[in-house]
Write a protein that holds these residues in place. Sequence first.
Motif, PDB file in Angstrom:
ATOM      1  N   MET A 117       0.667  -1.299  -0.006  1.00 44.31           N
ATOM      2  CA  MET A 117       0.107  -0.080  -0.140  1.00 44.31           C
ATOM      3  C   MET A 117       0.974   1.190  -0.064  1.00 44.31           C
ATOM      4  O   MET A 117       0.514   2.236  -0.810  1.00 44.31           O
ATOM      5  N   LEU A 118       1.692   1.488   0.882  1.00 46.29           N
ATOM      6  CA  LEU A 118       2.451   2.415   0.843  1.00 46.29           C
ATOM      7  C   LEU A 118       3.392   2.889  -0.500  1.00 46.29           C
ATOM      8  O   LEU A 118       3.655   3.817  -0.657  1.00 46.29           O
ATOM      9  N   ALA A 119       3.807   2.031  -1.079  1.00 47.64           N
ATOM     10  CA  ALA A 119       4.542   1.954  -2.181  1.00 47.64           C
ATOM     11  C   ALA A 119       3.815   2.336  -3.299  1.00 47.64           C
ATOM     12  O   ALA A 119       4.107   3.264  -3.939  1.00 47.64           O
ATOM     13  N   ALA A 120       2.552   1.953  -3.401  1.00 48.66           N
ATOM     14  CA  ALA A 120       1.603   2.240  -4.402  1.00 48.66           C
ATOM     15  C   ALA A 120       1.025   3.775  -4.083  1.00 48.66           C
ATOM     16  O   ALA A 120       0.997   4.664  -5.102  1.00 48.66           O
ATOM     17  N   VAL A 121       0.992   4.135  -2.687  1.00 50.85           N
ATOM     18  CA  VAL A 121       0.573   5.537  -2.414  1.00 50.85           C
ATOM     19  C   VAL A 121       1.606   6.542  -2.853  1.00 50.85           C
ATOM     20  O   VAL A 121       1.475   7.467  -3.364  1.00 50.85           O
ATOM     21  N   ALA A 122       2.733   6.053  -2.642  1.00 48.71           N
ATOM     22  CA  ALA A 122       3.945   7.050  -3.041  1.00 48.71           C
ATOM     23  C   ALA A 122       4.127   7.286  -4.270  1.00 48.71           C
ATOM     24  O   ALA A 122       4.289   8.482  -4.765  1.00 48.71           O
ATOM     25  N   THR A 123       3.739   6.210  -5.169  1.00 52.02           N
ATOM     26  CA  THR A 123       3.722   6.417  -6.533  1.00 52.02           C
ATOM     27  C   THR A 123       2.446   7.463  -7.271  1.00 52.02           C
ATOM     28  O   THR A 123       2.658   8.126  -7.961  1.00 52.02           O
ATOM     29  N   VAL A 124       1.379   7.088  -6.483  1.00 50.72           N
ATOM     30  CA  VAL A 124       0.142   8.089  -6.868  1.00 50.72           C
ATOM     31  C   VAL A 124       0.644   9.513  -6.710  1.00 50.72           C
ATOM     32  O   VAL A 124       0.366  10.405  -7.383  1.00 50.72           O
ATOM     33  N   ASN A 125       1.149   9.616  -5.335  1.00 47.39           N
ATOM     34  CA  ASN A 125       1.371  11.028  -5.027  1.00 47.39           C
ATOM     35  C   ASN A 125       2.638  11.700  -6.098  1.00 47.39           C
ATOM     36  O   ASN A 125       2.313  12.629  -6.615  1.00 47.39           O
ATOM     37  N   ALA A 126       3.624  10.870  -6.190  1.00 46.43           N
ATOM     38  CA  ALA A 126       4.626  11.169  -7.088  1.00 46.43           C
ATOM     39  C   ALA A 126       4.054  11.681  -8.522  1.00 46.43           C
ATOM     40  O   ALA A 126       4.245  12.608  -9.326  1.00 46.43           O
ATOM     41  N   LEU A 127       2.954  10.673  -9.010  1.00 48.83           N
ATOM     42  CA  LEU A 127       2.432  11.456 -10.480  1.00 48.83           C
ATOM     43  C   LEU A 127       1.387  12.526 -10.276  1.00 48.83           C
ATOM     44  O   LEU A 127       1.760  13.270 -11.260  1.00 48.83           O
ATOM     45  N   VAL A 128       0.623  12.661  -9.331  1.00 48.88           N
ATOM     46  CA  VAL A 128      -0.327  13.466  -9.067  1.00 48.88           C
ATOM     47  C   VAL A 128       0.440  14.913  -8.811  1.00 48.88           C
ATOM     48  O   VAL A 128      -0.059  16.038  -9.242  1.00 48.88           O
ATOM     49  N   ALA A 129       1.306  14.789  -7.923  1.00 55.57           N
ATOM     50  CA  ALA A 129       1.852  16.132  -7.434  1.00 55.57           C
ATOM     51  C   ALA A 129       2.720  16.609  -8.175  1.00 55.57           C
ATOM     52  O   ALA A 129       3.270  17.907  -8.249  1.00 55.57           O
TER      53      ALA A 129
END
Lengths: 226, 226, 226, 226
Positions: free
Chosen positions: B74-86
């Motif tokens: 979960m943490l790894a995927a959340v980090a990627t979402v943040n990197a993409l969106v932000a």
Amino acid sequence: MSAPSYGRAFALMREAAGEAWGAYTRHAFVEGLRDGSLPRDAFLHYLRQDYVFLIHFSRAWALAVVKSETHAEMLAAVATVNALVAEEMQLHVGICAAAGISQEELFATDERSENLAYTRFVLEAGYSGDLLDLLAALAPCVMGYGEIGTRLTSERTSDVYADWMNTYGGEGYQGDCAAVGQLLDNALERRLGKDFENSPRFATLCDKFRKATELEVNFWQMGLTP
Amino acid sequence: MSAPSYGRAFALMREAAGEAWGAYTRHAFVEGLRDGSLPRDAFLHYLRQDYVFLIHFSRAWALAVVKSETHAEMLAAVATVNALVAEEMQLHVGICAAAGISQEELFATDERSENLAYTRFVLEAGYSGDLLDLLAALAPCVMGYGEIGTRLTSERTSDVYADWMNTYGGEGYQGDCAAVGQLLDNALERRLGKDFENSPRFATLCDKFRKATELEVNFWQMGLTP
Amino acid sequence: MSAPSYGRAFALMREAAGEAWGAYTRHAFVEGLRDGSLPRDAFLHYLRQDYVFLIHFSRAWALAVVKSETHAEMLAAVATVNALVAEEMQLHVGICAAAGISQEELFATDERSENLAYTRFVLEAGYSGDLLDLLAALAPCVMGYGEIGTRLTSERTSDVYADWMNTYGGEGYQGDCAAVGQLLDNALERRLGKDFENSPRFATLCDKFRKATELEVNFWQMGLTP
Amino acid sequence: MSAPSYGRAFALMREAAGEAWGAYTRHAFVEGLRDGSLPRDAFLHYLRQDYVFLIHFSRAWALAVVKSETHAEMLAAVATVNALVAEEMQLHVGICAAAGISQEELFATDERSENLAYTRFVLEAGYSGDLLDLLAALAPCVMGYGEIGTRLTSERTSDVYADWMNTYGGEGYQGDCAAVGQLLDNALERRLGKDFENSPRFATLCDKFRKATELEVNFWQMGLTP
């Protein structure tokens, strides 16, 4: 108690939930937090179950990102996932650690069926429906805790569970509730129009909101029976 | 060129993709970035389509959060979402703004069918399969750009597209590639064992990786035809 | 009782479910069917809840069609959807009608939380995982009823619930169980190899099977409390 | 040509699709069927791709069963799955067999990207949205073929492709179109009210219908380039 200012749709759905809303927000477990009479064992049992709950609840909010139709919806949902994963879950880890429950023990908590019923209902509602169905099923937890936190902050007669009450009654969490309320109102207006409450769809969403509220009642009840 | 150090599964899947991998990472569009011969129009057209792509790609990474089975996943995927969106999406907004394309115009970009084909393939693979299917379909984009960025940083003969090359060849993005490679290796080992490449399942995953690679080729080709 | 001949995976998963399997297949509700001591009220209450259950269970089998990877998997799943929608649900309509419960009343049955917990767990397992996760969660209901039906047909001491026992102990339903067992074995071999039980993945699937079995226990228990 | 009698929503969506609808239903491929000028190679190439298409299209209709909210919706969707899996796909098997293409060869058809783009778009629309989103994306294929079949039956100047035209212009298929139109109208009224076309939601659904129509145009185009 009148509805907190978490938006128009929330006020309508809360009203439509009828007695279930009071059964949830004024449950014996909640009153035990308020006056400090809740046994510590029950509280820690609840916290551990709630940690498992938050894992699946975070997954459900991530599903809200997937189901978003606008950039604004995506950003609002991503912010909630971050708040849950980075903050709220850490709160549980902290309180449990202070009570001698290790993170490993916390992670290994066996999920109770009242807990499972709730999160799987929310996730399935989201998978089978669209963003509105998902938000209607997510709202009672987010906003109910906000309403409880606000009331307990002013009505509490004990400081035993002050940390918990301050968290959910505090500015940060209240801001989250307002943001989710805005997301819900905007998502409804975008899809069903300004007078969304007149769409037949709205009645179905109120049913999902009420069902989730009933599952919250079961969750508190489970909290009382470690 | 040997495979970059993005983990064991990536190296195996890249190998199994055969000629498609070279057709993607050494496409005429890429060579045009390298030597600066790519027409500006084509680049801006690509950037606008890529912005639409990133919206759906972020949704797909959010789906990876939903499909995670462990806290680490979960943490790894959340980090990627943040990197993409932000971050990554803001890069596009910035370059487009500098080129006189307003954010409104960017948001209103009409999605080309080569673009749609790719993201819907990834999302559907994720919805219909489990986390492994989703990661196999996500990997070619993440890691192919990392490989291209690394190569172009050393082989470039022009600074026209330096910003783009520095982004994907830079430490930040390379770290993301390594993290996604680790997530993929760990997810495979957890589900299929240390020798995951001997599971019949792995061949299906390689098929998904190759198909996504082919859709990347189509995407570059679209970039050349504004 | 040794495992019925519903395939290799079923026998392994049933074994791994431990005591939960016996708690399900030899529940007091089942014994009440066997010796006719189950109150009629409880049976009709169960039937009505089971009708609601079958609606969502059919949806879950339709999801198995969506998640199929081969033509054979699709055909097997479609056949089960048809059997559920066209036959098993009609059985309930018939028995209820004979007991004076109209189809309208049947449709309007209020879903109990023990019921909801089970079907949402199965659907969510299917949505979040792949066909194997879904089949592992579907298997306990299909095959447990087959095992119960077979045993009760030979051990029954009363004819009060003969219709029910003959349905699940009869050739038609036993054939369905064998077909689902075959589907499960083939799907596992195709994805994880002939020795699928040695894949780490298999342990996760056994967890899903056991959890669904525990939710069956709760379902019978609900049946005893109209 | 005025809209065939496949219901009110279809007529509105068809109108909203603008020129795309004519580009689809009067594509050069269609005219080649009508006057027999379509090369046999192109027809067989199309049939093989269409077989792969129908596999994923059947999966999408199975998803409509999962996403149904009433018994009537479930039954209508199940009927369509059965018609697709049991009948339409067999038609392709039969014509291909007569042309010397074995079932094995047919199954092994390599999916073209124009084909993949379409079915993944439909499936993803269904997964991410609710039943309405899914039906809006499914409708152009079902009803467009019905409209083409009806027109060609009366306008054809050659019998070369009579089998194909008789299938889609025949009573059986026309009845399917009417049933799907009824399902769509009912699903819309149930969720958005009698005046569903005034809901903002309806515009989004029309967008999905038009996009699917455009992907049909690409599919015919692919048919002309074996």
